[in-house]
Structures are given as structure tokens and as C-alpha cells.
Design an enzyme around this catalytic site. Structure first.
Site, short mmCIF file in Angstrom:
data_model
loop_
_atom_site.label_atom_id
_atom_site.label_comp_id
_atom_site.label_asym_id
_atom_site.label_seq_id
_atom_site.Cartn_x
_atom_site.Cartn_y
_atom_site.Cartn_z
CD GLU A 1 -1.75 -2.42 1.44
OE1 GLU A 1 -2.59 -3.28 1.08
OE2 GLU A 1 -0.52 -2.59 1.93
N GLY B 1 -8.86 -1.50 7.15
CA GLY B 1 -7.45 -1.77 8.11
C GLY B 1 -6.43 -1.98 7.21
N PRO C 1 -0.05 0.96 6.36
CG PRO C 1 0.20 -1.42 5.57
CD PRO C 1 -0.97 -0.47 6.15
CG HIS D 1 -10.87 -7.92 6.31
ND1 HIS D 1 -9.99 -8.40 7.05
CD2 HIS D 1 -10.76 -8.20 5.09
CE1 HIS D 1 -9.06 -9.02 6.27
NE2 HIS D 1 -9.64 -8.97 4.97
#
Length: 326
Positions: A62, A87, A91, A131
């Protein structure tokens, strides 16, 4: 035919298709957005129709995805990034906060940063850990970012178009539990400005303020309260940053009571800022303190317990009763 009845997910798909057709500088990037069409199929069929250079399957990284989007924006592109689940955005939080949010200010506005980061957020789908987060207040706190969330198909279609056209970075939160809810979309009539709140239901006794997935819950609560003779106004915030305090204030000055509802934890949540600002603006109009209904100050629970965690009809109606009892 301009007016169609579409699930919210399909409205987003059509909006992305329109953006790709309209502007050759629009690029979609993310994990599995191409061949698979995204985990929720929001980008379904787009790579097939627009090619691998416009709809790009990225590695699972990410920070790298957002960093690449920043570089593309500096070169004149309008990247639309998909973070697969709420979630998983963390990063990339360093890139978003230290680079993406600051570049326009750092350049005194001369550098445009037209990056949209799409994030499915919230609970209600029985997902596993990481999630079902609601991290919107973490982004709304960051100066330089715009933070918006649609509650229906029409706003999903148009707000995404407006976000892509913006020269500022936009965090676009999509209420995943509402992806399959259908609504009318007029593809020729923009429903309103991107950062303008909307009165979703008129009322006179109390204002329920919500955004994203909780708008539907609040409309259901208002309908239930109407059976008991209570007139509840529901305001869909739509934009979390900037906040449309004028629309909220006008509603509260009429109803004299405000209950703010969001899935995210109440502690240090967006409802706290709204409560503080409306108390400042409407102190002499308020007949009761501003109340908040939201998630608990705890990590999101396992799927079997999420209905106990999420604000539901009962908790919203309880807050309505408490406010009206003052």
C-alpha cells in the site's frame, strides 16, 4: 436513459468508467483492481475496456501504491487508488500524511495533487480482523486532505466524479455494508456540491446527523420515531473534512436538539468536533446537550459480536429519547 436504479457498488463502477472515458489522465491502481475487478468488483470490466496502462494491478504494497500515485500526480495524471480494505491503509499512512497531504501547501498551491484514495470502510458484513475499521477521523484530522463518504447510489456516482476532478487529495470512504443497496442515479444531474451536507428527511423535533453507512440507520430511526409522533430531521453530512457547519447549524436552530451518529468509536471521533462546534455556534438555541452514538473505544470485535458493537436502531432511538427528555 439518464435515471437508473443501481446498487451503490455499480454506481461507483459507472462513475469510474465515466471518468476514464472523459479524461485520458485518469489512472486506476490497486491490488486486484484489473483482472479480478476488485474484491468487491467495483472496477469490474474496466481493465478489459481501457487496458492495463489505465487500470493497473499493483503488488501488495500500500505504501508503494500511494507513493506511485503521488509521483503520477506530479506528472499530471489523476490517479485513483483502491485500498482493498479499511484496515490495510495504515502501511500507506506515512505517505498520505507526510507527503500527499502536504505537497500543495509546501509549494504554496502551485503543485496540484489530484489523488483519490478509495477505501471500503465500516462493519456489518461479518468480516475478519482488519476488515471492518472506521478510521475516518484519523484522516479528517490531517490538514490538506479532503475526506468524503457517500450514503447512497446517487452520491456514490457523483461524489466520486467530483473527487477525481479535484486538484486536492481526497480520501473517499465507501460504506461497504451499503454496496448492494439500490438507489436512483441521474447521470445528467449533479445532486450538489462535494462538501455540502444534505437534509435527507425534514423534521422539527430533533436533528439526527450521520454519514456513510449510518444514514440509512438514522432514516429508519426517524421513521420509527414518527410512529410515536416524533418529527426527526435527518442530515447526511457527506463530507467529513471540510465540515458543512452552516447546514448543521440551520437544522439545529430549527429543531434545538442534535444527536450525532457514526460507526467509528465515539472517543475522539468526528462527532466530538461536531458537538463542540455546534455547542459554540448554537448554545442559546439548544434545549439539550449534543449527544453522540457510535462504536466503543475498543478494537473492532469478531464478526459474531459486531451487531453488539455497531450503533443500531435501538441505540439511536435511545439517544433520541434521552435528548427529548431534557
Amino acid at each position: 436513459m439518464a435515471v437508473q436504479k443501481l446498487p451503490l457498488a455499480k454506481a461507483l463502477n459507472e462513475s469510474l468508467r465515466k471518468a476514464l472515458e472523459t479524461d485520458p489522465k485518469v489512472v486506476i491502481m490497486g491490488l486486484d483492481v484489473g483482472k479480478l475487478g476488485g474484491v468487491f468488483r467495483i472496477t469490474d470490466g474496466l481493465q478489459k475496456d481501457f487496458g492495463e496502462d489505465r487500470v493497473v494491478d499493483t503488488p501488495l504494497a500500500e505504501s508503494g501504491i500511494v507513493g506511485t500515485a503521488i509521483g503520477l500526480a506530479l506528472r499530471g495524471y489523476r490517479p485513483v487508488v483502491e485500498i482493498q480494505f479499511d484496515g490495510f491503509v495504515f502501511p500507506a499512512y506515512d505517505q498520505i500524511v507526510t507527503q500527499l497531504a502536504k505537497m500543495r501547501a509546501r509549494s504554496l498551491g502551485t503543485v496540484k495533487m489530484p489523488v483519490v484514495i478509495r477505501i471500503p470502510y465500516g462493519g456489518g458484513i461479518g468480516a475478519v480482523e482488519h476488515h471492518s475499521e472506521s478510521p475516518e477521523s484519523l484522516f479528517a484530522h490531517v490538514a490538506g486532505l479532503k475526506v468524503v463518504t457517500p450514503a447512497n447510489s446517487s452520491d456514490a456516482y457523483w461524489m466520486l466524479q467530483q473527487a477525481i476532478q479535484s486538484d486536492d487529495p481526497v480520501i473517499f470512504f465507501e460504506p461497504k455494508r451499503r454496496y448492494w443497496d439500490k438507489g436512483e442515479v441521474d447521470t445528467e444531474a449533479i445532486p450538489g456540491e462535494l462538501h455540502k451536507a444534505r437534509v435527507a428527511r425534514e423534521g422539527t423535533d430533533l436533528t439526527l446527523l450521520a454519514y456513510g453507512p449510518m444514514v440509512k440507520t438514522c432514516l429508519e430511526a426517524a421513521a420509527a420515531a414518527a410512529e410515536e409522533g416524533k418529527s426527526i430531521e435527518v442530515v447526511d453530512l457527506r463530507s467529513i473534512s471540510p465540515l458543512d457547519f452552516d447546514t448543521i447549524q440551520a437544522s439545529v436552530e430549527k429543531t434545538r436538539r442534535l444527536v450525532v451518529v457514526h460507526e467509528a468509536p465515539v472517543f475522539f471521533g468526528s462527532g466530538a468536533e461536531i458537538a463542540a462546534r455546534i455547542t459554540e455556534r448554537c448554545f442559546y438555541h439548544l434545549e439539550a446537550p449534543v449527544l453522540r452514538v457510535g462504536g466503543y473505544h475498543a478494537p473492532y470485535p469478531p464478526a459474531r459480536l459486531e451487531e453488539e458493537y455497531l450503533p443500531g436502531l435501538d441505540r439511536v432511538l435511545d439517544a433520541v429519547d434521552r435528548s427529548l427528555a431534557y
